[in-house]
Write an enzyme that holds these catalytic residues in place. Structure first.
Site, PDB file in Angstrom:
ATOM      1  N   HIS A 161      21.668  20.091  57.800  1.00  0.00           N
ATOM      2  CA  HIS A 161      22.544  20.318  56.459  1.00  0.00           C
ATOM      3  C   HIS A 161      22.789  19.242  55.980  1.00  0.00           C
ATOM      4  O   HIS A 161      23.527  19.139  54.804  1.00  0.00           O
ATOM      5  CB  HIS A 161      23.782  21.154  57.097  1.00  0.00           C
ATOM      6  CG  HIS A 161      23.645  22.459  57.773  1.00  0.00           C
ATOM      7  ND1 HIS A 161      22.961  23.568  57.033  1.00  0.00           N
ATOM      8  CD2 HIS A 161      23.807  23.034  58.808  1.00  0.00           C
ATOM      9  CE1 HIS A 161      23.023  24.496  57.626  1.00  0.00           C
ATOM     10  NE2 HIS A 161      23.461  24.393  58.781  1.00  0.00           N
TER      11      HIS A 161
ATOM     12  N   ASP B 189      15.776  27.274  62.592  1.00  0.00           N
ATOM     13  CA  ASP B 189      17.258  27.453  62.417  1.00  0.00           C
ATOM     14  C   ASP B 189      17.700  28.569  61.976  1.00  0.00           C
ATOM     15  O   ASP B 189      17.158  28.681  60.774  1.00  0.00           O
ATOM     16  CB  ASP B 189      18.011  26.242  62.250  1.00  0.00           C
ATOM     17  CG  ASP B 189      19.440  26.197  62.693  1.00  0.00           C
ATOM     18  OD1 ASP B 189      19.817  25.648  63.740  1.00  0.00           O
ATOM     19  OD2 ASP B 189      20.323  26.841  62.178  1.00  0.00           O
TER      20      ASP B 189
ATOM     21  N   HIS C 163      20.286  29.081  60.178  1.00  0.00           N
ATOM     22  CA  HIS C 163      20.837  28.688  58.956  1.00  0.00           C
ATOM     23  C   HIS C 163      19.780  27.886  57.982  1.00  0.00           C
ATOM     24  O   HIS C 163      18.978  27.320  58.641  1.00  0.00           O
ATOM     25  CB  HIS C 163      22.070  27.705  59.159  1.00  0.00           C
ATOM     26  CG  HIS C 163      22.961  28.292  60.250  1.00  0.00           C
ATOM     27  ND1 HIS C 163      23.134  28.103  61.428  1.00  0.00           N
ATOM     28  CD2 HIS C 163      24.019  29.232  59.882  1.00  0.00           C
ATOM     29  CE1 HIS C 163      24.248  28.817  61.875  1.00  0.00           C
ATOM     30  NE2 HIS C 163      24.703  29.401  60.850  1.00  0.00           N
TER      31      HIS C 163
ATOM     32  N   ASP D  59      19.713  29.338  67.428  1.00  0.00           N
ATOM     33  CA  ASP D  59      20.934  30.404  66.797  1.00  0.00           C
ATOM     34  C   ASP D  59      20.249  31.701  66.376  1.00  0.00           C
ATOM     35  O   ASP D  59      21.307  32.351  66.010  1.00  0.00           O
ATOM     36  CB  ASP D  59      22.021  29.622  66.085  1.00  0.00           C
ATOM     37  CG  ASP D  59      21.354  28.687  65.080  1.00  0.00           C
ATOM     38  OD1 ASP D  59      20.154  28.629  64.675  1.00  0.00           O
ATOM     39  OD2 ASP D  59      21.910  27.966  64.456  1.00  0.00           O
TER      40      ASP D  59
END
Ligand SMILES: [Zn+2]
Length: 344
Positions: free
Chosen positions: A124, A161, A163, A248
């Site tokens: 991120h 991931d 996200h 995740d």
């Protein structure tokens, strides 16, 4: 097959208190690798601190000195999600340097593949900002380093991931040398990663987003690999494959709503391994991003290492998602992505 492991207890010193991204994650992974006898089958790779010059391949000088300053003042919150302790700057240098060390070991043939078990995570982090638990973008720094040091022309980053790796996408959005392919829950944090975000200028088409509806599991991710990731990677012909490996999207993980199993993560690692073998002599580096259910995280990373070691099967102590019958249909989404990217 030699699989490298980057790990160092320094990664436990990024103290986030009661935050979901905490040192217990790496402790759980390392204990599981030890208890299952897997750790001694891996080739240890010593991480080093990335230099400020290496961070600056990706980040602004202002961002780098801001992180250093916050650590020097005892740490604190950078945004609503991202916290630092006094040691976090140094640990973050070792996180970036750990992925660099993994890439060097693979590029120099010391190991066939490697996994950097580092924290804080990175995908991120943008050129200017820390966000989403990430201080510096470890995988982007390692990619820039590998491009320069080994004079590579094409690196593929696969990010599974749950996200979207907005930072990695932003860093390479106009860079045709790096293809960024992401599977992620959508709409979801951080909000980016729609099908129409495909890169800009001469890099148009080298960002491939696969925004999946909540509830996708092993079958849907397998379809994504068959129909989008494999043909896109084959067309790009990478010389090195890097993976932002977040766990995740496991069904037991409470940060998101996907339904992958440990076996599903193993199958994804197998698909990626197959691509690296076919396209770039197996040169493959994984780095840890998210994954917050400790036993799902530890078992999924063991399943990944089993694949990197050439084993044909591994255990799934948590089993399949109890909700797997409710997975959404993604045929129309895949057709749309194939159309946008002119994939067969
Ligand atoms: Zn994540």
């Amino acid at each position: 097959m030699k699989a490298g492991l980057v790990y160092d207890p320094i990664y436990l010193k990024h103290d986030t208190g009661g935050h979901v991204e905490n040192a217990a994650r790496l402790e759980a992974i390392i204990s599981h690798l030890e208890e299952t006898g897997l750790k001694k089958q891996l080739t240890p790779i010593k991480p080093r601190a990335a230099s400020v010059e290496e961070l600056a391949l990706v980040h602004t000088k202002q961002h780098i000195s801001h992180i250093q300053d916050v650590a020097g003042k005892g740490g604190g919150w950078l945004d609503a999600d991202t916290v630092m302790s006094p040691d976090s700057y140094e640990v973050a240098l070792y996180a970036a340097g750990g992925v660099i060390a993994a890439a060097e070991a693979v590029m120099e043939g010391k190991v066939n593949s490697a996994f950097a078990l580092v924290r804080p995570p990175g995908h991120h982090a943008t050129p200017h900002h820390a966000m989403g638990f990430c201080l510096f973008n470890n995988i982007a720094i390692a990619a820039e380093h590998a491009l320069a040091r080994y004079k590579l022309e094409r690196i593929l980053i696969i990010d599974f991931d749950v996200h979207h790796g907005n930072g990695t996408q932003e860093i390479f959005y106009d860079r045709p040398e790096v293809m960024y392919i992401s599977t992620h829950e959508y709409p979801f944090y951080p909000g980016t990663g729609s099908v129409g975000e495909t890169g800009s200028g001469s890099a148009k088409g080298t960002t491939v987003n696969i925004p999946l509806p909540a509830g996708c599991g092993d079958n849907e991710y397998l379809l994504v690999f068959e129909q989008v990731i494999t043909p896109a990677a084959k067309r790009f012909k990478p010389q090195l494959v890097l993976v932002s490996a977040g766990y995740d999207a496991h069904w037991a993980d409470e940060l998101a709503l996907m339904q992958l199993s440990v076996s599903g993560f193993g199958e994804m690692a197998r698909a990626i391994r197959g691509l690296a073998n076919e396209l770039c002599e197996g040169r493959l580096v994984f780095t840890l991003e998210g994954g917050y259910h400790l036993s799902a995280l530890a078992a999924s990373i063991k399943a990944t290492f089993d694949v990197l070691l050439g084993k044909t099967s591994s255990d799934d102590p948590l089993g399949k998602s109890p909700r797997s019958a409710t997975a959404p249909k993604i045929d129309r989404l895949l057709t749309a992505i194939k159309e946008v990217h002119a994939l067969p």
